[in-house]
Structure formats: structure tokens, C-alpha cells
Design an enzyme around this catalytic site. Structure first.
Site, PDB file in Angstrom:
ATOM      1  N   GLY A   1     -54.264 -51.131  -4.874  1.00 14.60           N
ATOM      2  CA  GLY A   1     -54.010 -49.914  -4.131  1.00 14.60           C
ATOM      3  C   GLY A   1     -52.867 -49.146  -4.758  1.00 14.60           C
ATOM      4  O   GLY A   1     -52.456 -49.413  -5.891  1.00 14.60           O
ATOM      5  N   GLY A   2     -52.317 -48.181  -3.999  1.00 12.96           N
ATOM      6  CA  GLY A   2     -51.291 -47.323  -4.552  1.00 12.96           C
ATOM      7  C   GLY A   2     -49.979 -48.030  -4.836  1.00 12.96           C
ATOM      8  O   GLY A   2     -49.211 -47.599  -5.705  1.00 12.96           O
ATOM      9  N   MET A   3     -49.694 -49.119  -4.112  1.00 11.31           N
ATOM     10  CA  MET A   3     -48.397 -49.774  -4.271  1.00 11.31           C
ATOM     11  C   MET A   3     -48.460 -51.076  -5.051  1.00 11.31           C
ATOM     12  O   MET A   3     -47.422 -51.631  -5.409  1.00 11.31           O
ATOM     13  CB  MET A   3     -47.763 -50.032  -2.899  1.00 11.31           C
ATOM     14  CG  MET A   3     -47.339 -48.762  -2.187  1.00 11.31           C
ATOM     15  SD  MET A   3     -46.311 -49.086  -0.735  1.00 11.31           S
ATOM     16  CE  MET A   3     -47.452 -50.017   0.286  1.00 11.31           C
TER      17      MET A   3
ATOM     18  N   ILE B   1     -58.340 -59.328  -6.888  1.00  7.73           N
ATOM     19  CA  ILE B   1     -59.303 -59.110  -5.804  1.00  7.73           C
ATOM     20  C   ILE B   1     -59.152 -57.742  -5.154  1.00  7.73           C
ATOM     21  O   ILE B   1     -59.932 -57.397  -4.268  1.00  7.73           O
ATOM     22  CB  ILE B   1     -59.193 -60.207  -4.726  1.00  7.73           C
ATOM     23  CG1 ILE B   1     -57.773 -60.293  -4.166  1.00  7.73           C
ATOM     24  CG2 ILE B   1     -59.631 -61.549  -5.286  1.00  7.73           C
ATOM     25  CD1 ILE B   1     -57.629 -61.317  -3.045  1.00  7.73           C
TER      26      ILE B   1
ATOM     27  N   VAL C   1     -53.546 -57.026  -5.751  1.00  7.30           N
ATOM     28  CA  VAL C   1     -53.670 -58.292  -5.030  1.00  7.30           C
ATOM     29  C   VAL C   1     -54.506 -59.258  -5.869  1.00  7.30           C
ATOM     30  O   VAL C   1     -55.557 -58.889  -6.397  1.00  7.30           O
ATOM     31  CB  VAL C   1     -54.321 -58.086  -3.646  1.00  7.30           C
ATOM     32  CG1 VAL C   1     -54.442 -59.417  -2.906  1.00  7.30           C
ATOM     33  CG2 VAL C   1     -53.502 -57.103  -2.817  1.00  7.30           C
TER      34      VAL C   1
ATOM     35  N   LYS D   1     -49.764 -60.436  -3.580  1.00  3.06           N
ATOM     36  CA  LYS D   1     -49.683 -59.014  -3.897  1.00  3.06           C
ATOM     37  C   LYS D   1     -48.466 -58.755  -4.767  1.00  3.06           C
ATOM     38  O   LYS D   1     -47.342 -59.118  -4.402  1.00  3.06           O
ATOM     39  CB  LYS D   1     -49.606 -58.172  -2.620  1.00  3.06           C
ATOM     40  CG  LYS D   1     -49.588 -56.670  -2.916  1.00  3.06           C
ATOM     41  CD  LYS D   1     -49.765 -55.854  -1.649  1.00  3.06           C
ATOM     42  CE  LYS D   1     -49.876 -54.360  -1.970  1.00  3.06           C
ATOM     43  NZ  LYS D   1     -50.099 -53.554  -0.751  1.00  3.06           N
TER      44      LYS D   1
ATOM     45  N   ASP E   1     -52.955 -46.011   6.942  1.00  7.53           N
ATOM     46  CA  ASP E   1     -54.059 -46.063   5.977  1.00  7.53           C
ATOM     47  C   ASP E   1     -55.211 -46.895   6.527  1.00  7.53           C
ATOM     48  O   ASP E   1     -55.823 -47.686   5.809  1.00  7.53           O
ATOM     49  CB  ASP E   1     -53.566 -46.634   4.647  1.00  7.53           C
ATOM     50  CG  ASP E   1     -54.580 -46.413   3.518  1.00  7.53           C
ATOM     51  OD1 ASP E   1     -55.393 -45.466   3.631  1.00  7.53           O
ATOM     52  OD2 ASP E   1     -54.583 -47.194   2.547  1.00  7.53           O
TER      53      ASP E   1
END
Length: 282
Positions: free
Chosen positions: A35-37, A32, A40, A55, A140
Site C-alpha cells: 500500500g501507500g505506506m 502478500i 506486507v 509489514k 481507507d
């Protein structure tokens, strides 16, 4: 030299990325957000029989610092963390509440009323201020990382979204690695600009301009002061970021004292009527 077809490469990539939850209570249903890390997923919690968001951190994030930070932020505007662990390939994961709703940027396309938008903004500020009070800086903040629930709930830092193509919500000082609470104030000022109509009311535009000033010292001192100024605007009161003109002060006085002015006008009208009618009755 032989090359694998694109379909085969896509399959290998999916197999490599797809986490192995076979030894956990979670069953992954679909991705869904990413991101950078990490990535999810929507997943089914077989133990408690409910859907959750899971996540999975990218390789290299062995210490699950993000989950520990979120677990300390018990606030209605921040999704709670339920569980954490690590996968057979060494990656960490954590499970949290699955937010049913829309991203803020999607919500704004269907909500034209400015007061409703600003009330949502106040809720965002409350959650961010709470995090700051606990020593956590977001760094962010953007509409793609804010979720609006089915009943008007607001959750900061939902499923991460790609940053490509989004307005610049990052404060200038963040590029130098010196982000602090005022960096989040800057991002909130940019979000406030997204909420405003075109052209915006001048007091509200002044609030957004002050919050997103290039120099940190020129911004609001903290998120609470920003939220307080927005609240004053909603209540029809003078805001700290803008100096009213005389006509604007007069207009505000009239709006705030409509009943009194109506009674006074009625009284004067009756007095004038009787004054001019009196000679004719003699």
C-alpha cells in the site's frame, strides 16, 4: 550510453526493496500485499515457530505510529500486533497475525445469501466502532482492506491492496483533509452497496444511501446507528432510514404473525363450515 536490461533492473529493484531481516527472528517467505505506506510479507517466526504477517514501512515513516495505534486496538476483528523493530536500512517493521482467508471482495463472489453478507457487515461495523471508541479513524475502508477468515471471522485492515480500479470509498470531505468518524460511515455505506443484490430491497437501499450521503450531517451519526439499522432490517423490523408504505407494513405484520393468522384462519374456516353445515343436519 548503455542501458541495463529489464531483467537486471527488476533484480536490482527486488534487492533494493527486499528487507534485511538477518538480525531478527523473522524469515521472509513472500510478499502478500502493498500500500501507500509499506509492503506486507508472509514470514516465519523462528522463535515462536509460527507464520506471521510482517509489514515494512516505506522510507520516511521513521516513527512507527501505525503499529502503536494497532497495538491499542485489542478486538477480535482487528489483527493483533506481536512485535515491532527497525531494519539496518532504517525502515520500521511490525509483525502481526497472519489472517488465513479471503478479501471481502473475493468472498462476495462466492456468497450469494444476503443475510450472511449482512451479518458479516455487522461484524465489520463492530470492529470500526471499537476503533472509533479508542479515537482511531480508519480513513481507507474498502473491501480490499477487509479479510474474511476460514470460519467466518472478519478482520478490518488486512494486507493493503492497490487502490487502482476500485470504487470510490473515500468521503468527499477527505479530499479537503477533514476526515473524521463520519468519513468511515461513508465508506461503510459504499461497502453496504456492494453487498446488496440488484435491485436491492428498498429499506436496505435507503440505509446505504443515508450512510453514504454527500453531506456528513445527513449521514448516520456514528457507526453504531448504521449497524443498528442493518440489524433491524435483518430482524424484520422497521428501519430508521426508510418509511414503510401501508402494503409493506401489512406484509411485515403477516410475516411476523404467521402462526396467529393461521390459527385465526383455521378457526374462521371451522366456524363457517359448521354454520353452513348446521341446517343440513337438522
Amino acid at each position: 550510453m548503455s542501458f541495463l536490461p529489464d531483467r537486471a533492473l527488476d533484480h536490482l529493484r527486488d534487492v533494493t526493496e527486499t528487507p534485511d531481516f538477518s538480525d531478527t527472528r523473522y524469515r521472509v517467505e513472500e510478499e502478500i500485499g502493498r500500500g501507500g505506506m509499506g509492503i506486507v510479507y508472509r514470514a516465519w517466526d523462528a522463535q515462536l515457530e509460527r507464520r506471521v504477517a510482517v509489514k515494512v514501512m516505506n522510507a520516511g515513516y521513521a516513527i512507527n505510529r501505525e503499529a502503536k495505534l494497532l497495538a491499542q486496538l485489542e478486538h477480535p476483528g482487528i489483527a493483533p500486533v506481536y512485535d515491532t523493530g527497525n531494519l539496518p536500512d532504517g525502515r520500521w517493521y511490525y509483525a502481526m497475525r497472519l489472517i488465513q482467508g479471503r478479501r471481502l471482495d473475493e468472498f462476495l463472489r462466492t456468497e450469494p445469501a444476503l443475510p450472511a453478507r449482512l451479518r458479516l457487515f455487522e461484524k465489520i461495523c463492530e470492529a470500526v466502532a471499537f476503533a472509533h471508541n479508542r479515537g482511531v479513524i480508519h480513513c481507507d475502508l474498502k473491501p480490499q482492506n477487509i479479510m474474511v477468515g476460514e470460519f467466518g471471522e472478519v478482520f478490518v485492515d488486512g494486507a493493503p491492496a492497490p487502490a487502482a480500479g476500485t470504487p470510490p470509498y473515500m468521503a468527499p470531505e477527505q479530499s479537503a483533509g477533514s476526515a473524521d468518524a463520519l468519513s468511515d460511515v461513508f465508506a461503510l455505506g459504499r461497502i453496504l452497496r456492494d453487498l446488496m443484490p440488484d435491485p436491492p430491497p428498498r429499506p436496505l437501499a435507503a440505509i446505504a444511501q443515508k450512510a453514504s450521503a454527500q453531506e456528513p450531517a445527513a449521514r448516520f451519526g456514528d457507526v453504531q446507528h448504521l449497524a443498528a439499522d442493518v440489524g433491524r432490517y435483518l430482524d424484520g423490523q422497521p428501519v430508521a432510514a426508510y418509511r414503510d408504505t401501508v402494503p409493506e407494513r401489512l406484509a411485515r405484520f403477516c410475516r411476523q404473525n404467521q402462526v396467529l393468522l393461521l390459527l385465526l384462519g383455521t378457526y374462521l374456516a371451522v366456524k363457517l363450515f359448521l354454520y353452513f353445515l348446521a341446517p343440513a343436519l337438522k
